[in-house]
Design a protein around this motif. Structure first.
Motif, mmCIF file in Angstrom:
data_model
loop_
_atom_site.group_PDB
_atom_site.id
_atom_site.type_symbol
_atom_site.label_atom_id
_atom_site.label_comp_id
_atom_site.label_asym_id
_atom_site.label_seq_id
_atom_site.Cartn_x
_atom_site.Cartn_y
_atom_site.Cartn_z
ATOM 1 N N GLU A 1 59.681 56.935 51.394
ATOM 2 C CA GLU A 1 58.910 58.169 51.210
ATOM 3 C C GLU A 1 58.923 58.556 49.732
ATOM 4 O OE1 GLU A 1 57.134 59.647 53.341
ATOM 5 O OE2 GLU A 1 57.854 58.971 55.290
ATOM 6 N N SER A 2 57.843 58.260 49.043
ATOM 7 C CA SER A 2 57.787 58.567 47.609
ATOM 8 C C SER A 2 57.191 59.953 47.368
ATOM 9 C CB SER A 2 56.942 57.517 46.877
ATOM 10 O OG SER A 2 55.609 57.524 47.353
ATOM 11 N N VAL A 3 57.669 60.611 46.331
ATOM 12 C CA VAL A 3 57.108 61.893 45.887
ATOM 13 C C VAL A 3 56.895 61.804 44.385
ATOM 14 C CG1 VAL A 3 58.156 63.252 47.738
ATOM 15 C CG2 VAL A 3 59.408 62.907 45.619
ATOM 16 N N GLU A 4 55.810 62.404 43.920
ATOM 17 C CA GLU A 4 55.491 62.334 42.493
ATOM 18 C C GLU A 4 56.369 63.258 41.660
ATOM 19 O OE1 GLU A 4 51.374 62.995 41.891
ATOM 20 O OE2 GLU A 4 50.728 61.246 43.036
ATOM 21 N N HIS A 5 56.762 64.385 42.247
ATOM 22 C CA HIS A 5 57.598 65.336 41.515
ATOM 23 C C HIS A 5 58.417 66.120 42.526
ATOM 24 C CE1 HIS A 5 54.662 68.331 42.832
ATOM 25 N NE2 HIS A 5 53.718 67.509 42.376
ATOM 26 N N SER A 6 59.428 66.824 42.045
ATOM 27 C CA SER A 6 60.297 67.585 42.940
ATOM 28 C C SER A 6 59.504 68.680 43.652
ATOM 29 C CB SER A 6 61.465 68.190 42.164
ATOM 30 O OG SER A 6 60.989 69.070 41.161
ATOM 31 N N GLN A 7 59.875 68.925 44.910
ATOM 32 C CA GLN A 7 59.182 69.913 45.731
ATOM 33 C C GLN A 7 60.193 70.787 46.456
ATOM 34 O OE1 GLN A 7 56.517 67.885 48.426
ATOM 35 N NE2 GLN A 7 55.985 66.336 46.903
ATOM 36 N N PRO A 8 59.972 72.083 46.506
ATOM 37 C CA PRO A 8 60.910 72.964 47.206
ATOM 38 C C PRO A 8 60.820 72.812 48.725
ATOM 39 C CG PRO A 8 59.005 74.200 46.450
ATOM 40 C CD PRO A 8 58.855 72.822 45.883
ATOM 41 N N ILE A 9 61.935 73.031 49.379
ATOM 42 C CA ILE A 9 62.016 73.049 50.845
ATOM 43 C C ILE A 9 62.570 74.403 51.236
ATOM 44 C CG2 ILE A 9 63.094 72.014 52.876
ATOM 45 C CD1 ILE A 9 63.308 69.402 51.328
ATOM 46 N N GLN A 10 61.880 75.091 52.116
ATOM 47 C CA GLN A 10 62.290 76.462 52.440
ATOM 48 C C GLN A 10 62.057 76.762 53.910
ATOM 49 O OE1 GLN A 10 63.485 78.532 49.760
ATOM 50 N NE2 GLN A 10 64.307 79.703 51.483
ATOM 51 N N SER A 11 63.031 77.413 54.537
ATOM 52 C CA SER A 11 62.879 77.939 55.895
ATOM 53 C C SER A 11 63.707 79.214 55.985
ATOM 54 C CB SER A 11 63.345 76.915 56.938
ATOM 55 O OG SER A 11 64.753 76.823 56.965
ATOM 56 N N ALA A 12 63.742 79.810 57.154
ATOM 57 C CA ALA A 12 64.497 81.050 57.323
ATOM 58 C C ALA A 12 65.992 80.821 57.134
ATOM 59 C CB ALA A 12 64.230 81.639 58.705
ATOM 60 N N ASP A 13 66.462 79.604 57.466
ATOM 61 C CA ASP A 13 67.902 79.333 57.425
ATOM 62 C C ASP A 13 68.332 78.414 56.294
ATOM 63 O OD1 ASP A 13 68.378 80.795 59.856
ATOM 64 O OD2 ASP A 13 67.523 79.098 60.954
ATOM 65 N N PHE A 14 67.391 77.655 55.747
ATOM 66 C CA PHE A 14 67.765 76.646 54.761
ATOM 67 C C PHE A 14 66.890 76.717 53.511
ATOM 68 C CE2 PHE A 14 68.769 74.766 58.952
ATOM 69 C CZ PHE A 14 70.131 74.614 58.789
ATOM 70 N N THR A 15 67.457 76.211 52.439
ATOM 71 C CA THR A 15 66.696 76.060 51.202
ATOM 72 C C THR A 15 67.092 74.742 50.563
ATOM 73 O OG1 THR A 15 66.145 77.091 49.083
ATOM 74 C CG2 THR A 15 68.427 77.238 49.796
ATOM 75 N N GLY A 16 66.159 74.120 49.867
ATOM 76 C CA GLY A 16 66.475 72.840 49.263
ATOM 77 C C GLY A 16 65.346 72.316 48.410
ATOM 78 N N LYS A 17 65.387 71.013 48.140
ATOM 79 C CA LYS A 17 64.368 70.423 47.291
ATOM 80 C C LYS A 17 64.282 68.926 47.560
ATOM 81 C CE LYS A 17 63.807 72.086 43.116
ATOM 82 N NZ LYS A 17 63.946 72.376 41.647
ATOM 83 N N LEU A 18 63.065 68.396 47.390
ATOM 84 C CA LEU A 18 62.803 66.962 47.440
ATOM 85 C C LEU A 18 62.797 66.411 46.021
ATOM 86 C CD1 LEU A 18 59.890 66.721 50.037
ATOM 87 C CD2 LEU A 18 62.068 65.517 50.219
ATOM 88 N N TYR A 19 63.399 65.236 45.844
ATOM 89 C CA TYR A 19 63.440 64.601 44.534
ATOM 90 C C TYR A 19 62.969 63.153 44.646
ATOM 91 C CZ TYR A 19 66.748 68.433 43.604
ATOM 92 O OH TYR A 19 67.362 69.654 43.490
ATOM 93 N N SER A 20 62.390 62.661 43.583
ATOM 94 C CA SER A 20 62.006 61.254 43.520
ATOM 95 C C SER A 20 63.235 60.401 43.230
ATOM 96 C CB SER A 20 60.945 61.046 42.435
ATOM 97 O OG SER A 20 60.648 59.679 42.296
ATOM 98 N N LEU A 21 63.309 59.248 43.892
ATOM 99 C CA LEU A 21 64.431 58.332 43.693
ATOM 100 C C LEU A 21 63.908 56.907 43.750
ATOM 101 C CD1 LEU A 21 67.463 57.726 43.427
ATOM 102 C CD2 LEU A 21 67.601 57.801 45.921
ATOM 103 N N GLY A 22 63.744 56.271 42.587
ATOM 104 C CA GLY A 22 63.192 54.930 42.571
ATOM 105 C C GLY A 22 61.801 54.913 43.199
ATOM 106 N N GLN A 23 61.598 54.031 44.202
ATOM 107 C CA GLN A 23 60.336 53.966 44.930
ATOM 108 C C GLN A 23 60.307 54.930 46.113
ATOM 109 O OE1 GLN A 23 57.737 52.030 43.819
ATOM 110 N NE2 GLN A 23 59.126 51.721 42.087
#
Length: 245
Positions: A191-213
């Motif tokens: 699962e590739s991503v071009e840039h970091s993306q926030p992850i948000q819900s009522a209970d959690f918070t986080g972020k997606l990051y690119s890692l290699g391919q």
């Protein structure tokens, strides 16, 4: 037992009495719903076939000639076929609908956004956040060796690790002890991503990051300093896999 293992066992042996199987469905509402649906379908299928067996009732008709008995037997078979034909068609239609529904669900599972998938995966494995025992080095090595990931020794105590299906391929699911609570770390090599993306819900918070391919996700409770963990992974990957923050 993981959700993936539960669904496989449910498909292969829906009426099993495995203790881990039933313990999992008690704490996982989606899997329990799948179990209840499967049990309902099994009952409907059993009821549908209950009348199809041979007629074992005693024959109280008066003695007849052999050719007459043969004709009567043929007529009985025809009547029973007509009676059950609709039931057969209903069973076939139900099986087709179940197959189509499963295919549609799998397709939707794949096309959901990666952010939604991450949150859904955490929800499906929510009971694992309660783990407090540190994963053994041998088990960690056994699973981590199957993937190209940074040196995980830079992370806090790892309390859960498992190889999981991540939409389009297998990935690595870890849980580490953060400063405010458990932190989920998902490595998704397909699962590739071009840039970091926030992850948000009522209970959690986080972020997606690119890692290699591929990519990875860090998710914890609000207020958890996730960027510190991301930076440690970035530094650990400096001599190997390229990690983009």
């Amino acid at each position: 037992m993981k959700c993936e293992q539960f669904r496989k066992k449910l498909l292969e042996e829906p009426g099993n009495e495995d203790a881990d199987f039933h313990a999992h469905r008690q704490v996982c509402p989606p899997c329990d719903k799948a179990y209840q649906d499967a049990m309902l379908f099994e009952k409907q299928l059993s009821d549908a076939f209950s009348d199809i067996g041979p007629d074992t009732r005693p024959d109280t008709r008066p003695e007849t000639r052999p050719e007459t008995r043969l004709a009567d037997a043929v007529q009985d078979s025809v009547r029973r076929y007509r009676k059950n034909r609709r039931r057969y068609f209903s069973i076939t239609a139900a099986l087709m609908m179940l197959t189509l529904a499963g295919a549609a669900s799998f397709h939707l599972y794949q096309i959901r956004s990666l952010n939604d998938f991450v949150l859904s995966h955490i929800e499906h494995e929510i009971e694992q956040l309660n783990n407090t025992h540190v994963v053994s080095h041998s088990r960690l090595k056994q699973l981590v060796s199957q993937f190209e990931v940074p040196d995980l020794s830079v992370l806090p105590a790892i309390t859960y690790v498992e190889k999981c299906w991540m939409r389009t391929g297998y990935g690595l699911h870890l849980i580490v002890q953060g400063q405010k609570g458990p932190v989920t770390l998902l490595f998704m090599p397909n699962e590739s991503v071009e840039h970091s993306q926030p992850i948000q819900s009522a209970d959690f918070t986080g972020k997606l990051y690119s890692l290699g391919q591929g990519s990875f996700a860090l998710v914890g409770i609000p207020g958890e300093p996730l960027e510190m963990l991301a930076e440690k992974l970035r530094m650990a990957s400096a001599t190997g896999v390229t990690l983009t923050l």
